[in-house]
Design an enzyme around this catalytic site. Structure first.
Site, short mmCIF file in Angstrom:
data_model
loop_
_atom_site.label_atom_id
_atom_site.label_comp_id
_atom_site.label_asym_id
_atom_site.label_seq_id
_atom_site.Cartn_x
_atom_site.Cartn_y
_atom_site.Cartn_z
N ASP A 129 1.06 -1.08 -0.03
CA ASP A 129 -0.17 0.16 0.09
C ASP A 129 0.59 1.26 0.42
O ASP A 129 1.86 1.20 0.62
CB ASP A 129 -0.43 -0.08 1.28
CG ASP A 129 -2.22 1.07 1.26
OD1 ASP A 129 -2.92 1.56 -0.19
OD2 ASP A 129 -2.80 1.26 1.84
N HIS A 135 2.41 3.65 -9.74
CA HIS A 135 1.60 2.14 -9.33
C HIS A 135 3.24 1.47 -10.39
O HIS A 135 3.87 0.87 -10.06
CB HIS A 135 0.78 1.32 -10.38
CG HIS A 135 -0.92 2.49 -9.48
ND1 HIS A 135 -0.97 1.76 -8.36
CD2 HIS A 135 -1.59 2.89 -9.75
CE1 HIS A 135 -1.84 2.02 -7.39
NE2 HIS A 135 -2.03 2.79 -9.02
N LEU A 137 10.28 -20.59 -5.32
CA LEU A 137 9.88 -19.85 -4.41
C LEU A 137 8.46 -19.51 -4.91
O LEU A 137 8.06 -19.24 -6.22
CB LEU A 137 9.92 -18.37 -4.85
CG LEU A 137 8.89 -16.69 -3.81
CD1 LEU A 137 8.93 -16.91 -2.39
CD2 LEU A 137 10.21 -15.47 -4.17
C1 IPE Z 1 -5.39 -2.98 -0.62
O1 IPE Z 1 -5.76 -1.46 -0.39
C2 IPE Z 1 -5.38 -3.38 -1.97
C3 IPE Z 1 -4.06 -3.62 -2.18
C4 IPE Z 1 -2.84 -3.54 -1.99
C5 IPE Z 1 -3.87 -4.43 -3.53
P1 IPE Z 1 -6.30 -0.26 -0.82
O2 IPE Z 1 -5.33 1.21 -0.85
O3 IPE Z 1 -7.54 -0.70 -2.13
O4 IPE Z 1 -7.32 -0.66 0.25
P2 IPE Z 1 -8.02 0.74 1.47
O5 IPE Z 1 -8.77 1.29 0.35
O6 IPE Z 1 -6.88 1.36 2.36
O7 IPE Z 1 -8.54 0.06 2.46
C1 IPE Z 2 -1.61 0.32 -3.30
O1 IPE Z 2 -1.62 1.71 -3.37
C2 IPE Z 2 -1.66 -0.64 -5.09
C3 IPE Z 2 -3.42 -1.03 -5.00
C4 IPE Z 2 -3.76 -0.20 -3.90
C5 IPE Z 2 -3.59 -1.01 -6.65
P1 IPE Z 2 -2.89 2.66 -2.87
O2 IPE Z 2 -3.00 2.92 -5.12
O3 IPE Z 2 -4.29 1.84 -3.04
O4 IPE Z 2 -1.66 3.95 -2.68
P2 IPE Z 2 -2.83 5.02 -1.88
O5 IPE Z 2 -2.97 4.43 -0.49
O6 IPE Z 2 -3.77 5.78 -2.14
O7 IPE Z 2 -1.84 6.05 -1.10
MG MG Z 3 -3.99 2.38 -0.39
#
Ligand code: IPE
Ligand code: IPE
Ligand code: MG
Length: 287
Positions: free
Chosen positions: A62, A79, A171
């Site tokens: 995240d 990303h 792995l």
């Molecule tokens: C969880 O992150 C999903 C992934 C890392 C793929 P999100 O950013 O979507 O989760 P929330 O919305 O903070 O719970």
């Molecule tokens: C996690 O990073 C990746 C996915 C959920 C695809 P985020 O895109 O949720 O990044 P933040 O949480 O908005 O910073």
């Molecule tokens: Mg996120």
């Protein structure tokens, strides 16, 4: 291709001449895997005996969006940088000798983001899988998630990688894409209901083991260590069945800033935990 490949026919044999003896078929040599490239600092993984390593590490990657935002960049750049961190952490997992690494890559809830961001994430994923960065590493790639909603070419590529790396024993890297824990549990319940309707299972006698056997990936081991980056302390619908007794590790850094040393640190922290699994005495992991 035909025009570039000269077609050579075997010389004709006079009648009565002995049959040529076919060359013995040698078993295919085991593929030689490359070692993962070292971290630029030259740092090596901590020497943790294999018996003390977590069997299964699952990661909620995240913080990509915030990483981009902090730099005044569009979210998809976050990303992109996140994809680099994935490669880095996979190299660190291989160096350390981990058996299972499962990455939360795109959730069933992430479809609610802007169309543009969803397309960017899926496009990046397609490029990463097509580039096949782990082609000569001992990595068995798998996809865990809903079939049917991802673009067909991406789903086909994921299935191809899964098939062609199946024999690898180093792995197991599971990418959770269009994955949701509730979806997984609902589909498992549906599979059990079908078995019960067919008279193959008595609903009054369904056990944990029966449930686990009907999960979409029944061979996936329980998660020992669940690590989330990005300074949030929640599990966001990730592997609820497998993580029932996982040790949780939350770190403040954003995913694109993560490298293999963060994984090593997470695993080192895990080795200091006392797992009780409901028993009265701890089950220490002596080092
Ligand atoms: C969880 O992150 C999903 C992934 C890392 C793929 P999100 O950013 O979507 O989760 P929330 O919305 O903070 O719970
Ligand atoms: C996690 O990073 C990746 C996915 C959920 C695809 P985020 O895109 O949720 O990044 P933040 O949480 O908005 O910073
Ligand atoms: Mg996120």
């Amino acid at each position: 291709a035909w025009s570039l490949t000269p077609l050579s026919l075997p010389p004709s044999r006079p009648p009565g001449a002995p049959q040529p003896v076919p060359a013995p078929v040698r078993p295919a040599a085991a593929p030689a895997f490359r070692r993962p490239p070292a971290h630029p600092s030259g740092e090596r993984p901590p020497a943790i005996p294999a018996a003390h390593l977590p069997t299964h590490v699952a990661v909620i990657m995240d913080g990509n969006g915030r990483w981009a935002q902090q730099r005044g960049l569009p979210r998809h750049e976050g990303h992109r940088a996140g994809a680099r961190a994935v490669r880095e952490v996979v190299h660190g997992a291989l160096e350390m000798g981990l058996r299972h690494l499962t990455l939360y890559t795109f959730s069933t809830e992430n479809w609610s983001r802007d169309r543009e961001e969803v397309d960017a994430i899926l496009g990046l994923l397609r490029d990463e899988v097509a580039d096949n960065h782990f082609r000569d590493l001992d990595v068995h790639m798998r996809w865990h998630g809903r079939a049917g909603r991802l673009p067909t070419d991406l789903a086909d590529l994921l299935q191809l990688r899964e098939r062609t790396t199946r024999g690898r024993t180093g792995l197991t890297l599971t990418m959770c894409i269009d994955y949701g824990g509730r979806d997984e549990i609902t589909r498992t319940a549906a599979a059990l209901a079908r078995r019960a309707r067919a008279g193959q299972l008595d609903p009054d006698r369904i056990t944990d083991e029966d449930f686990a056997r009907h999960l979409p990936h029944p061979d996936m081991p329980d998660v020992d260590l669940l690590w989330r980056t990005g300074n949030e302390q929640r599990t966001s619908n990730f592997l609820p069945w497998h993580s029932a007794y996982a040790e949780l590790h939350f770190t403040p850094g954003l995913w694109p800033d993560t490298d293999r040393r963060d994984l090593w640190q997470a695993v080192t922290a895990y080795t200091g935990r006392q797992r009780r699994l409901g028993a009265e005495s701890p089950n220490p992991l002596p080092l």
